[in-house]
Design a protein around this motif. Structure first.
Motif, PDB file in Angstrom:
ATOM      1  N   UNK A 199      -2.553  26.437   3.217  1.00  0.00           N
ATOM      2  CA  UNK A 199      -3.684  27.361   3.098  1.00  0.00           C
ATOM      3  C   UNK A 199      -4.967  26.670   3.542  1.00  0.00           C
ATOM      4  N   UNK A 200      -5.169  25.429   3.127  1.00  0.00           N
ATOM      5  CA  UNK A 200      -6.366  24.688   3.505  1.00  0.00           C
ATOM      6  C   UNK A 200      -6.466  24.522   5.024  1.00  0.00           C
ATOM      7  N   UNK A 201      -5.354  24.250   5.677  1.00  0.00           N
ATOM      8  CA  UNK A 201      -5.373  24.073   7.126  1.00  0.00           C
ATOM      9  C   UNK A 201      -5.758  25.374   7.833  1.00  0.00           C
ATOM     10  N   UNK A 202      -5.269  26.491   7.330  1.00  0.00           N
ATOM     11  CA  UNK A 202      -5.665  27.774   7.905  1.00  0.00           C
ATOM     12  C   UNK A 202      -7.132  28.080   7.619  1.00  0.00           C
ATOM     13  N   UNK A 203      -7.618  27.675   6.430  1.00  0.00           N
ATOM     14  CA  UNK A 203      -9.042  27.829   6.128  1.00  0.00           C
ATOM     15  C   UNK A 203      -9.881  27.046   7.137  1.00  0.00           C
ATOM     16  N   UNK A 204      -9.485  25.804   7.411  1.00  0.00           N
ATOM     17  CA  UNK A 204     -10.245  24.957   8.335  1.00  0.00           C
ATOM     18  C   UNK A 204     -10.276  25.565   9.733  1.00  0.00           C
ATOM     19  N   UNK A 205      -9.129  26.038  10.199  1.00  0.00           N
ATOM     20  CA  UNK A 205      -9.076  26.671  11.521  1.00  0.00           C
ATOM     21  C   UNK A 205      -9.977  27.895  11.562  1.00  0.00           C
ATOM     22  N   UNK A 206      -9.911  28.714  10.528  1.00  0.00           N
ATOM     23  CA  UNK A 206     -10.719  29.930  10.478  1.00  0.00           C
ATOM     24  C   UNK A 206     -12.212  29.610  10.475  1.00  0.00           C
ATOM     25  N   UNK A 207     -12.612  28.604   9.696  1.00  0.00           N
ATOM     26  CA  UNK A 207     -14.031  28.238   9.653  1.00  0.00           C
ATOM     27  C   UNK A 207     -14.500  27.754  11.023  1.00  0.00           C
ATOM     28  N   UNK A 208     -13.682  26.961  11.706  1.00  0.00           N
ATOM     29  CA  UNK A 208     -14.049  26.531  13.056  1.00  0.00           C
ATOM     30  C   UNK A 208     -14.175  27.732  13.994  1.00  0.00           C
ATOM     31  N   UNK A 209     -13.282  28.694  13.854  1.00  0.00           N
ATOM     32  CA  UNK A 209     -13.388  29.917  14.659  1.00  0.00           C
ATOM     33  C   UNK A 209     -14.722  30.618  14.410  1.00  0.00           C
ATOM     34  N   UNK A 210     -15.132  30.691  13.143  1.00  0.00           N
ATOM     35  CA  UNK A 210     -16.374  31.380  12.802  1.00  0.00           C
ATOM     36  C   UNK A 210     -17.604  30.592  13.244  1.00  0.00           C
ATOM     37  N   UNK A 211     -17.492  29.283  13.272  1.00  0.00           N
ATOM     38  CA  UNK A 211     -18.593  28.473  13.798  1.00  0.00           C
ATOM     39  C   UNK A 211     -18.774  28.717  15.294  1.00  0.00           C
ATOM     40  N   UNK A 212     -17.694  29.015  15.990  1.00  0.00           N
ATOM     41  CA  UNK A 212     -17.815  29.368  17.407  1.00  0.00           C
ATOM     42  C   UNK A 212     -18.583  30.684  17.560  1.00  0.00           C
TER      43      UNK A 212
END
Length: 387
Positions: A199-212
């Motif tokens: 779950x944490x790894x998917x959170x990290x990916x999602x946050x990076x997506x939103x930073x883009x």
């Protein structure tokens, strides 16, 4: 990581009685970089993913982040508290009492601690390296505010994530508050730890997506709340680092392995395996099994050694010079957090024993540990994200 928090609910905590009269305010050390620091929060909702934990099962996954950044000016912008009053009330019951029994169970006004960051201050419109921070298991993102502020004062944009459902408390802008909802203790149930890291790894990916989205001039906040002026101009997503404490260190290491957007990572004493039984080595995470072609810095303490730690870190180090290691002497697990300076003040106030302080952060005094951790993390990212 987790101690006695599994199975407690926010309702029981908040309704358990009036909080004790506050007597002591703890302070965060000042950042020593050349930049003043601005701060904002983002409420991010992933409508492509459902939350796996029992208290929000099947609902869209929500993540709260705090963004610290170099500010163009801070004049007229208020200083942020470390925690909101409601979050501080729950922290005092769930984290300070059950998660960290070394801390006093009364006599501290956790809501009174001020940061050195200014809410909504305009960002300096210069592209800066971005650092993604993942919390230790059970701890809120607020408890690593001191290091985040320092890094921002040194020219980084720091994005600190909570992982709702396995954090002591996460407060959302609409007033909702989530506490730990894991079905079992991940220290003794390997399947829960595996699920938690996934779950944490998917959170990290999602946050990076939103930073883009943010860097492109969009507003990823779920309610479209106003962003600090020029914040989008401050993010250089060509230079991204990740760091984390404990389970957050695990997350940062594996996230770099899985996501090419992350150029370097710091693991502050996080395991790199999936346990089979408590304290015993288990299956290596892919990052430790295969190695990684980007810089990884493993920072540990001499007071937190077990077979999982030794075996999984040795496997990671065997892959060659891309991975470096440093061990802090006379220290233990929570020396990397704000508990280091806070616990020293609580001892001085006679609200905490020296023995409990040593158990929490080690014998090393805060006057040495705080600048040491800052230098280790900051110097690593200055070297590896310089281009």
């Amino acid at each position: 990581m987790f101690r006695k928090t599994i199975g407690l609910t926010a309702a029981l905590l908040v309704l358990s009685g009036a909080p004790a009269v506050a007597a002591e305010t703890v302070r965060l050390p000042e950042p020593d970089g050349p930049h003043k620091v601005g701060v904002t929060t983002l409420h991010l909702v992933d409508h492509q993913r459902t939350d796996p934990w029992p208290d929000a099962l099947g609902k869209p996954r929500e993540v709260m982040v705090t963004v610290h950044y170099p500010a163009r000016t801070v004049r007229g912008y208020p200083v942020a508290p470390q925690m909101t009053p409601r979050a501080a009330e729950v922290f005092a019951q769930l984290d300070a009492v059950h998660g960290h029994p070394e801390l006093p169970d009364s006599g501290v006004d956790w809501a009174a601690t001020k940061t050195h960051s200014h809410v909504g201050a305009p960002a300096s419109p210069t592209r800066r390296p971005v650092l993604l921070y993942s919390t230790g298991g059970g701890d809120p993102r607020a408890i690593n505010t001191g290091l985040a502020e320092h890094l921002a004062s040194r020219g980084f944009v720091v994005v600190s994530m909570d992982h709702p459902g396995e954090t002591s408390e996460v407060e959302f802008p609409d007033g909702r508050l989530r506490t730990i909802a894991l079905p079992e203790d991940p220290r003794v149930k390997p399947a829960i730890f595996r699920d938690m890291i996934a779950v944490r790894l998917l959170d990290a990916k999602f946050v990076l997506d939103q930073l883009e989205v943010l860097a492109a001039g969009g507003n990823p906040d779920a309610a479209g709340r106003a962003l600090p002026r020029d914040l989008h101009k401050a993010l250089d997503l060509r230079r991204v680092g990740a760091y984390g404490h404990s389970a957050g260190g695990t997350t940062a290491s594996q996230a770099m392995y899985e996501d090419r957007r992350i150029d370097a990572a710091v693991n502050l004493e996080g395991y790199l395996d999936y346990a089979v039984e408590p304290g015993k080595p288990g299956e290596l995470l892919p990052v430790a099994r295969d190695g990684v072609d980007r810089p990884l810095f493993l920072v540990g303490t001499d007071g937190y050694l077990d077979d999982r730690y030794r075996t999984s870190w040795a496997a990671m180090l065997s892959h060659g010079p891309r991975t470096r290691h440093h061990e802090i002497a006379d220290a233990t697990h929570w020396v990397f957090t704000d508990f280091a300076p806070m616990s020293a003040q609580l001892v001085d106030a006679r609200l905490m024993t020296e023995q409990d302080r040593v158990h929490l952060v080690g014998e090393i005094p805060a006057a040495r540990s705080v600048p040491l951790v800052r230098d280790l993390v900051g110097s690593f990212f200055h070297r590896t994200l310089r281009r």
